[in-house]
Design a protein around this motif. Structure first.
Motif, PDB file in Angstrom:
ATOM      1  N   CYS A  74      42.909  46.470  46.346  1.00 34.41           N
ATOM      2  CA  CYS A  74      42.449  45.151  46.780  1.00 34.41           C
ATOM      3  C   CYS A  74      43.658  44.336  47.226  1.00 34.41           C
ATOM      4  O   CYS A  74      44.651  44.232  46.496  1.00 34.41           O
ATOM      5  CB  CYS A  74      41.721  44.445  45.640  1.00 34.41           C
ATOM      6  SG  CYS A  74      41.137  42.782  46.059  1.00 34.41           S
ATOM      7  N   GLN A  76      45.053  40.586  49.256  1.00 37.84           N
ATOM      8  CA  GLN A  76      44.666  39.233  49.627  1.00 37.84           C
ATOM      9  C   GLN A  76      45.865  38.501  50.227  1.00 37.84           C
ATOM     10  O   GLN A  76      47.017  38.900  50.035  1.00 37.84           O
ATOM     11  CB  GLN A  76      44.145  38.455  48.417  1.00 37.84           C
ATOM     12  CG  GLN A  76      45.189  38.236  47.337  1.00 37.84           C
ATOM     13  CD  GLN A  76      44.645  37.465  46.145  1.00 37.84           C
ATOM     14  OE1 GLN A  76      43.432  37.285  46.024  1.00 37.84           O
ATOM     15  NE2 GLN A  76      45.520  37.000  45.283  1.00 37.84           N
ATOM     16  N   THR A 100      34.630  45.055  55.541  1.00 40.66           N
ATOM     17  CA  THR A 100      35.854  45.446  54.840  1.00 40.66           C
ATOM     18  C   THR A 100      36.732  44.245  54.500  1.00 40.66           C
ATOM     19  O   THR A 100      37.758  44.405  53.852  1.00 40.66           O
ATOM     20  CB  THR A 100      36.677  46.434  55.686  1.00 40.66           C
ATOM     21  OG1 THR A 100      37.015  45.832  56.944  1.00 40.66           O
ATOM     22  CG2 THR A 100      35.883  47.715  55.932  1.00 40.66           C
ATOM     23  N   TRP A 101      36.359  43.049  54.922  1.00 36.04           N
ATOM     24  CA  TRP A 101      37.167  41.857  54.681  1.00 36.04           C
ATOM     25  C   TRP A 101      36.264  40.639  54.525  1.00 36.04           C
ATOM     26  O   TRP A 101      35.091  40.658  54.912  1.00 36.04           O
ATOM     27  CB  TRP A 101      38.136  41.628  55.833  1.00 36.04           C
ATOM     28  CG  TRP A 101      37.458  41.506  57.177  1.00 36.04           C
ATOM     29  CD1 TRP A 101      37.174  42.532  58.041  1.00 36.04           C
ATOM     30  CD2 TRP A 101      36.937  40.322  57.792  1.00 36.04           C
ATOM     31  NE1 TRP A 101      36.523  42.064  59.156  1.00 36.04           N
ATOM     32  CE2 TRP A 101      36.366  40.702  59.033  1.00 36.04           C
ATOM     33  CE3 TRP A 101      36.907  38.978  57.427  1.00 36.04           C
ATOM     34  CZ2 TRP A 101      35.769  39.778  59.890  1.00 36.04           C
ATOM     35  CZ3 TRP A 101      36.320  38.060  58.284  1.00 36.04           C
ATOM     36  CH2 TRP A 101      35.766  38.456  59.502  1.00 36.04           C
ATOM     37  N   GLN A 102      36.825  39.593  53.939  1.00 34.27           N
ATOM     38  CA  GLN A 102      36.110  38.333  53.822  1.00 34.27           C
ATOM     39  C   GLN A 102      37.114  37.183  53.769  1.00 34.27           C
ATOM     40  O   GLN A 102      38.226  37.344  53.258  1.00 34.27           O
ATOM     41  CB  GLN A 102      35.214  38.322  52.581  1.00 34.27           C
ATOM     42  CG  GLN A 102      35.966  38.445  51.259  1.00 34.27           C
ATOM     43  CD  GLN A 102      35.029  38.632  50.088  1.00 34.27           C
ATOM     44  OE1 GLN A 102      34.273  39.587  50.037  1.00 34.27           O
ATOM     45  NE2 GLN A 102      35.086  37.696  49.151  1.00 34.27           N
ATOM     46  N   ARG A 192      40.580  38.236  51.780  1.00 33.04           N
ATOM     47  CA  ARG A 192      40.440  39.216  50.698  1.00 33.04           C
ATOM     48  C   ARG A 192      39.843  40.495  51.276  1.00 33.04           C
ATOM     49  O   ARG A 192      38.818  40.462  51.952  1.00 33.04           O
ATOM     50  CB  ARG A 192      39.541  38.669  49.585  1.00 33.04           C
ATOM     51  CG  ARG A 192      39.339  39.635  48.407  1.00 33.04           C
ATOM     52  CD  ARG A 192      38.409  39.016  47.375  1.00 33.04           C
ATOM     53  NE  ARG A 192      38.138  39.917  46.279  1.00 33.04           N
ATOM     54  CZ  ARG A 192      38.861  40.025  45.171  1.00 33.04           C
ATOM     55  NH1 ARG A 192      39.928  39.257  45.020  1.00 33.04           N
ATOM     56  NH2 ARG A 192      38.538  40.878  44.217  1.00 33.04           N
ATOM     57  N   ALA A 194      38.710  44.032  49.660  1.00 33.31           N
ATOM     58  CA  ALA A 194      38.476  44.571  48.320  1.00 33.31           C
ATOM     59  C   ALA A 194      38.866  46.031  48.162  1.00 33.31           C
ATOM     60  O   ALA A 194      39.224  46.464  47.066  1.00 33.31           O
ATOM     61  CB  ALA A 194      37.011  44.380  47.930  1.00 33.31           C
ATOM     62  N   ALA A 195      38.778  46.834  49.222  1.00 34.84           N
ATOM     63  CA  ALA A 195      39.025  48.283  49.099  1.00 34.84           C
ATOM     64  C   ALA A 195      39.754  48.787  50.334  1.00 34.84           C
ATOM     65  O   ALA A 195      39.140  49.342  51.252  1.00 34.84           O
ATOM     66  CB  ALA A 195      37.727  49.044  48.889  1.00 34.84           C
ATOM     67  N   CYS A 219      45.395  41.828  44.717  1.00 36.35           N
ATOM     68  CA  CYS A 219      44.501  40.779  44.210  1.00 36.35           C
ATOM     69  C   CYS A 219      44.794  40.510  42.736  1.00 36.35           C
ATOM     70  O   CYS A 219      45.124  41.422  41.975  1.00 36.35           O
ATOM     71  CB  CYS A 219      43.047  41.205  44.383  1.00 36.35           C
ATOM     72  SG  CYS A 219      42.584  41.515  46.106  1.00 36.35           S
TER      73      CYS A 219
END
Length: 220
Positions: A74, A76, A100-102, A192, A194-195, A219
Motif C-alpha cells: 500500500c 500513499q 487501483t487508486w483513490q 492512496r 492499496a495494492a 501507508c
C-alpha cells in the motif's frame, strides 16, 4: 639367427591371438573375465537414461531462475491542494487502471505553536537551546522554514491550547515566548494505492511529474 627370431615372433603372435580369442580355453588358458554383473543390479531406473543432443541442451535463459514477484504493498502521497489534485487525477486516469487508486479528501487543522525567536544566528539559537535544556524544557523542530532561527515549545491544533501551554511555561521562567500560527488550516486530498504489485509499479514513473515533489510512502 634372424630366421629364428622371426619365427619366434610369429609363433608368439599366434599364441597371443588364440589366447585372447579364447581358442585355448579348453586347455585351461583364457583371459580373466572383466564383466561385473553386480553393478547391473545396482543401477537405478536405467530405462530413464536419455542421451541429449545439441537441441536438447538447456540454454542460459532456462538456467536463470525466474524473478520472485514482490508482494503487493500500500502506497500513499500527499497532501495535494485543489490544483495539484486536478492534475494528479488526470495523470492517474491516463497511467493506472480504474480501481487501483483513490484520492481521499483531507483537512489538516491549523498548527499553533509556542514560539521563541527569531534569533540572529545559529550560535544565538544554540545558546537559547542550552538555557531551555537547563530548565528541563523540550523543543520541537519547526515545519515552517520562514521561522528560523527560532524554537517551538509545543504544537497544538487550536490557539486556546497553545495559550494554555504558554501560561504554564511562564510559571517555569519562560517570559519571551509567544503564540503564533505556524501553518494555516489546509484542505486538499491524499493519494492512496492499496495494492501496488510489480505490474503496477512499472507505471509509477509516469506519475512523478504530477506528484508535485511529494514522495510515495508506505501507508500508515
Amino acid at each position: 639367427m634372424l630366421r629364428l627370431a622371426v619365427l619366434f615372433l610369429l609363433l608368439s603372435n599366434a599364441v597371443y591371438y588364440a589366447w585372447t580369442h579364447e581358442l585355448l580355453k579348453a586347455y585351461g588358458f583364457a583371459p580373466a573375465q572383466q564383466s561385473e554383473p553386480q553393478r547391473l543390479a545396482q543401477q537405478i531406473r536405467p530405462e530413464a537414461l536419455r542421451i541429449l543432443v545439441n537441441g536438447d541442451l538447456p540454454t542460459a535463459d532456462t538456467l536463470v531462475p525466474a524473478a520472485v514477484p514482490r508482494p503487493p504493498e500500500c502506497l500513499q502521497a500527499g497532501l495535494f491542494d485543489d490544483t495539484q489534485t486536478a492534475l494528479l487525477r488526470q495523470a492517474l486516469e491516463a497511467a493506472l487502471p480504474v480501481g487501483t487508486w483513490q484520492l481521499d479528501p483531507v483537512v489538516e487543522p491549523a498548527r499553533w505553536i509556542v514560539y521563541m525567536g527569531k534569533y540572529a544566528d545559529a550560535q544565538a539559537l544554540a545558546v537559547k537551546r542550552a538555557q531551555l535544556a537547563s530548565l528541563n524544557l523540550k523543543f520541537e523542530p519547526l515545519v515552517n522554514p520562514t521561522l528560523e532561527f527560532g524554537l517551538s515549545l509545543g504544537a497544538y491544533e487550536t490557539r486556546g491550547a497553545a495559550e494554555a501551554r504558554l501560561e504554564s511555561l511562564k510559571q517555569r521562567g519562560v517570559h519571551t515566548a509567544r503564540v503564533l500560527e505556524e501553518r494555516p488550516r489546509v484542505q486538499g486530498a491524499t493519494l492512496r494505492m492499496a495494492a501496488v504489485d510489480d505490474a503496477l509499479r512499472v507505471s509509477l514513473d509516469a506519475l512523478k511529474p504530477a506528484l508535485a515533489g511529494k514522495p510515495l510512502r508506505s501507508c500508515k
